[in-house]
Design a protein around this motif. Structure first.
Motif, mmCIF file in Angstrom:
data_model
loop_
_atom_site.group_PDB
_atom_site.id
_atom_site.type_symbol
_atom_site.label_atom_id
_atom_site.label_comp_id
_atom_site.label_asym_id
_atom_site.label_seq_id
_atom_site.Cartn_x
_atom_site.Cartn_y
_atom_site.Cartn_z
ATOM 1 N N ARG A 65 3.307 -5.912 -51.881
ATOM 2 C CA ARG A 65 3.461 -6.046 -52.981
ATOM 3 C C ARG A 65 3.020 -7.626 -53.633
ATOM 4 N N MET A 66 2.629 -8.167 -52.676
ATOM 5 C CA MET A 66 1.515 -8.912 -53.251
ATOM 6 C C MET A 66 -0.089 -9.242 -53.005
ATOM 7 N N GLY A 67 -0.200 -8.503 -52.099
ATOM 8 C CA GLY A 67 -1.462 -8.426 -51.604
ATOM 9 C C GLY A 67 -2.260 -9.093 -50.811
ATOM 10 N N VAL A 68 -1.279 -9.692 -50.060
ATOM 11 C CA VAL A 68 -1.976 -10.573 -49.031
ATOM 12 C C VAL A 68 -0.586 -10.318 -47.364
ATOM 13 N N HIS A 69 -1.545 -10.875 -46.430
ATOM 14 C CA HIS A 69 -1.211 -10.557 -45.554
ATOM 15 C C HIS A 69 -0.188 -10.753 -44.735
ATOM 16 N N GLN A 70 0.513 -10.252 -44.076
ATOM 17 C CA GLN A 70 1.789 -10.139 -43.471
ATOM 18 C C GLN A 70 2.006 -11.347 -43.098
ATOM 19 N N SER A 71 1.228 -11.902 -42.022
ATOM 20 C CA SER A 71 1.230 -13.732 -41.683
ATOM 21 C C SER A 71 1.384 -14.477 -42.153
ATOM 22 N N THR A 72 0.851 -14.491 -43.396
ATOM 23 C CA THR A 72 1.102 -15.236 -45.033
ATOM 24 C C THR A 72 2.006 -15.067 -45.475
ATOM 25 N N CYS A 73 2.240 -14.007 -45.543
ATOM 26 C CA CYS A 73 4.121 -14.338 -46.686
ATOM 27 C C CYS A 73 5.099 -14.217 -45.178
ATOM 28 N N SER A 74 4.844 -14.364 -44.212
ATOM 29 C CA SER A 74 5.906 -14.785 -43.209
ATOM 30 C C SER A 74 6.770 -16.113 -43.009
ATOM 31 N N LEU A 75 4.849 -16.746 -43.539
ATOM 32 C CA LEU A 75 4.947 -18.241 -43.610
ATOM 33 C C LEU A 75 6.074 -18.838 -44.864
ATOM 34 N N LEU A 76 5.200 -18.088 -46.369
ATOM 35 C CA LEU A 76 6.239 -18.529 -47.338
ATOM 36 C C LEU A 76 6.973 -18.505 -47.421
ATOM 37 N N VAL A 77 7.912 -17.227 -46.313
ATOM 38 C CA VAL A 77 9.128 -16.669 -46.469
ATOM 39 C C VAL A 77 9.516 -17.933 -45.796
ATOM 40 N N ASP A 78 8.821 -18.501 -44.818
ATOM 41 C CA ASP A 78 10.384 -19.054 -43.276
ATOM 42 C C ASP A 78 10.073 -20.013 -44.137
ATOM 43 N N LYS A 79 9.310 -21.148 -45.210
ATOM 44 C CA LYS A 79 9.573 -21.743 -45.763
ATOM 45 C C LYS A 79 10.628 -21.933 -46.769
ATOM 46 N N LEU A 80 10.711 -21.069 -47.883
ATOM 47 C CA LEU A 80 11.447 -20.794 -48.273
ATOM 48 C C LEU A 80 13.201 -20.151 -47.873
ATOM 49 N N VAL A 81 12.891 -19.914 -46.706
ATOM 50 C CA VAL A 81 14.199 -19.410 -46.109
ATOM 51 C C VAL A 81 14.644 -21.169 -45.361
ATOM 52 N N THR A 82 14.080 -22.052 -45.124
ATOM 53 C CA THR A 82 14.058 -23.029 -44.592
ATOM 54 C C THR A 82 14.300 -24.156 -45.749
ATOM 55 N N GLN A 83 14.104 -24.078 -46.558
ATOM 56 C CA GLN A 83 14.952 -24.649 -48.496
ATOM 57 C C GLN A 83 16.247 -24.634 -49.154
ATOM 58 N N GLY A 84 16.546 -23.070 -47.832
ATOM 59 C CA GLY A 84 17.721 -22.276 -48.917
ATOM 60 C C GLY A 84 17.354 -21.647 -49.960
ATOM 61 N N TYR A 85 16.376 -21.539 -50.666
ATOM 62 C CA TYR A 85 16.358 -20.287 -51.574
ATOM 63 C C TYR A 85 16.728 -19.240 -50.329
ATOM 64 N N LEU A 86 15.931 -18.491 -50.146
ATOM 65 C CA LEU A 86 15.772 -16.769 -49.328
ATOM 66 C C LEU A 86 17.079 -16.832 -48.196
ATOM 67 N N VAL A 87 17.864 -16.117 -47.787
ATOM 68 C CA VAL A 87 18.611 -15.435 -46.483
ATOM 69 C C VAL A 87 18.028 -14.931 -45.863
ATOM 70 N N LYS A 88 17.552 -14.347 -44.637
ATOM 71 C CA LYS A 88 17.581 -12.990 -44.403
ATOM 72 C C LYS A 88 18.743 -12.770 -43.466
ATOM 73 N N ASN A 89 18.893 -11.298 -43.643
ATOM 74 C CA ASN A 89 20.017 -10.596 -43.646
ATOM 75 C C ASN A 89 19.805 -9.261 -42.636
ATOM 76 N N ARG A 90 19.893 -8.921 -41.059
ATOM 77 C CA ARG A 90 19.900 -8.020 -40.104
ATOM 78 C C ARG A 90 20.324 -6.819 -40.977
ATOM 79 N N GLN A 91 19.521 -6.066 -41.013
ATOM 80 C CA GLN A 91 20.227 -4.304 -41.850
ATOM 81 C C GLN A 91 20.891 -3.804 -40.518
ATOM 82 N N SER A 92 21.703 -3.098 -41.396
ATOM 83 C CA SER A 92 23.216 -2.448 -39.949
ATOM 84 C C SER A 92 22.495 -1.590 -39.358
ATOM 85 N N ALA A 93 21.907 -0.031 -40.330
ATOM 86 C CA ALA A 93 21.685 0.762 -39.459
ATOM 87 C C ALA A 93 19.910 -0.085 -38.547
#
Length: 171
Positions: A65-93
């Motif tokens: 959706r953002m038109g970026v590489h998956q690794s770039t997106c992962s770095l952004l997400v990890d920083k946001l998780v560390t800073q407390g803006y996002l959480v990662k949830n495992r899917q039950s299925a």
């Protein structure tokens, strides 16, 4: 007799250059406002906005959706998780799949957003009629073809990061 600098073609080229400056300067000003109001970059805010639009979104879909590489997106997400803006949830299925969710802090950051997180240029492009967008696409391809050097990696970099001022090394 007109010199080359005064020719209608060179004047037109100068006007087009000024249009690029206006676009770039407007994007820079907008992303500064985003950072000022929200306390984080436009790229990070875009991640939060996409998660708000689609709770439990995965990193691969988010990167698309953002038109970026998956690794770039992962770095952004990890920083946001560390800073407390996002959480990662495992899917039950499928325990291998991780979905992203906003925290209260993430929602508060989004509430301060002055406009579209992805920036004013994508929003303006989305408003163009199809024919104008297609013509712009063709003309920009021709311009890029004539550039003596190109950094293709920039195509996958969020505009907020391209327009950012370089930070001092001690930050």
């Amino acid at each position: 007799m007109k010199t080359k600098a005064e020719s209608p073609r060179s004047l037109l080229a100068l006007e087009v250059l000024q249009q690029f400056r206006l676009i770039y300067g407007s994007m820079r000003q907008y992303f500064r406002l985003v950072e000022e109001r929200c306390g984080m970059s436009g790229s990070q805010m875009w991640v939060l906005q996409e998660v708000q639009r689609t709770p439990e979104i995965g990193i691969n879909e988010l990167a698309m959706r953002m038109g970026v590489h998956q690794s770039t997106c992962s770095l952004l997400v990890d920083k946001l998780v560390t800073q407390g803006y996002l959480v990662k949830n495992r899917q039950s299925a499928d325990q291998r799949r991780v979905g992203l969710c906003l925290t209260e802090t993430g929602l508060n950051a989004l509430a301060a957003l002055p406009g579209p997180a992805e920036g004013i240029l994508p929003a303006a492009l989305a408003e163009l009629p199809d024919v104008a967008l297609k013509i712009l696409h063709l003309n920009l391809n021709e311009l890029i073809r004539n550039l003596p050097s190109k950094d293709s990696a920039c195509a996958g970099t969020p505009l907020a990061e391209i327009t950012e001022s370089p930070r001092p090394k001690d930050e």
